[in-house]
Design an enzyme around this catalytic site. Sequence first.
Site, mmCIF file in Angstrom:
data_model
loop_
_atom_site.group_PDB
_atom_site.id
_atom_site.type_symbol
_atom_site.label_atom_id
_atom_site.label_comp_id
_atom_site.label_asym_id
_atom_site.label_seq_id
_atom_site.Cartn_x
_atom_site.Cartn_y
_atom_site.Cartn_z
ATOM 1 N N GLY A 1 -73.196 -34.738 38.757
ATOM 2 C CA GLY A 1 -72.480 -34.099 39.844
ATOM 3 C C GLY A 1 -71.004 -34.047 39.528
ATOM 4 O O GLY A 1 -70.598 -33.840 38.375
ATOM 5 N N ALA B 1 -73.158 -46.313 39.240
ATOM 6 C CA ALA B 1 -73.773 -45.751 40.439
ATOM 7 C C ALA B 1 -73.818 -46.829 41.528
ATOM 8 O O ALA B 1 -72.815 -47.085 42.189
ATOM 9 C CB ALA B 1 -75.172 -45.231 40.107
ATOM 10 N N ARG B 2 -74.960 -47.431 41.718
ATOM 11 C CA ARG B 2 -75.148 -48.549 42.636
ATOM 12 C C ARG B 2 -76.063 -49.567 41.971
ATOM 13 O O ARG B 2 -76.941 -49.211 41.185
ATOM 14 C CB ARG B 2 -75.769 -48.079 43.955
ATOM 15 N N GLU C 1 -74.813 -57.905 44.970
ATOM 16 C CA GLU C 1 -73.377 -57.701 44.824
ATOM 17 C C GLU C 1 -72.680 -58.225 46.076
ATOM 18 O O GLU C 1 -73.074 -57.854 47.185
ATOM 19 C CB GLU C 1 -73.092 -56.208 44.645
ATOM 20 N N HIS D 1 -67.120 -53.912 40.452
ATOM 21 C CA HIS D 1 -67.122 -52.688 41.264
ATOM 22 C C HIS D 1 -65.707 -52.135 41.443
ATOM 23 O O HIS D 1 -65.257 -51.839 42.560
ATOM 24 C CB HIS D 1 -67.760 -52.957 42.623
ATOM 25 N N ILE D 2 -65.025 -51.950 40.318
ATOM 26 C CA ILE D 2 -63.623 -51.514 40.365
ATOM 27 C C ILE D 2 -63.407 -50.137 39.736
ATOM 28 O O ILE D 2 -62.271 -49.689 39.622
ATOM 29 C CB ILE D 2 -62.705 -52.538 39.663
ATOM 30 N N ALA D 3 -64.490 -49.460 39.345
ATOM 31 C CA ALA D 3 -64.328 -48.205 38.609
ATOM 32 C C ALA D 3 -63.458 -47.202 39.354
ATOM 33 O O ALA D 3 -62.588 -46.557 38.772
ATOM 34 C CB ALA D 3 -65.697 -47.595 38.316
#
Length: 272
Positions: A111, A187-188, A216, A235-237
């Site tokens: 996407g 993603a997750r 998480e 989770h810092i992207a």
Amino acid sequence: MPDGLEDVEVWIPPLVVVPDVPGTLARMRSLRLVQTVTAGVEPYRPHLPEGAVLCNARGVHDAGTAEWAVGAMIAVLREFPGFTDAQRRGEWTYHHTGVLADSTVLIVGHGSIGAAVERRLSGFEVEVVRVARSAREGVHAMEELPALLPGADVVVLLVPATADTAGMVDGAFLARMKDGAVLVNAARGGVVDTEALIAELKTGRLRAALDVTAPEPLPEGHPLWSAPGVLITPHIAGSTPASVRRTLRLIREQLGRYLAGEQLINVISDSY
């Protein structure tokens, strides 16, 4: 939460999900718009009141997440974590490493962020293979994924968290990946079967770069922390100044559209 939630028409939830989303939404009896600051909307979509519109922050985290994905795959292929450990020990550990050049990068979930990853890969002399929920020109359908996995050196996960993607990267998925391949999850965490991934990492057959995990936050002592061949970031992207600037621009534009009665952007539909 402040008093007066029953009068709220527009809610912009914080980046970190509030503890009781269903209860909060139920109290917002005048709600007309929920504008998230994330691309993912899974905490809100099942509990959206009738008559309210849900919009995500598609596009605002593209730069940061794409930059992380490319940096992470390079870090794992060139073994930067191992060399950093050697530096701390004061050891000169010369050896050949992998390389991104001449490899095949499979983007699963092509996407807005997937396109941003591909743009950043354009100078690295790689072949990019694209997969999305539905096939279109130059993009494979998800049904073709099993046949594409064995040819990929790097598999980048960018799919949304839905019922269809929960646990999709299971033992069978990982078994189809070629020896030495790298799994990159931006993603997750729930997209990946954590136990199946740990089992593959322990064999040394696969490596991984993870910005998201399940569970998480990843608790202290979890076996994923000590698994070989994995790079983990918390989770810092998308947590960058660029994302903050673009989020503010999106919110200003969206609120202007709402007040003017104009068509909203990034509306989440059944096809999400």
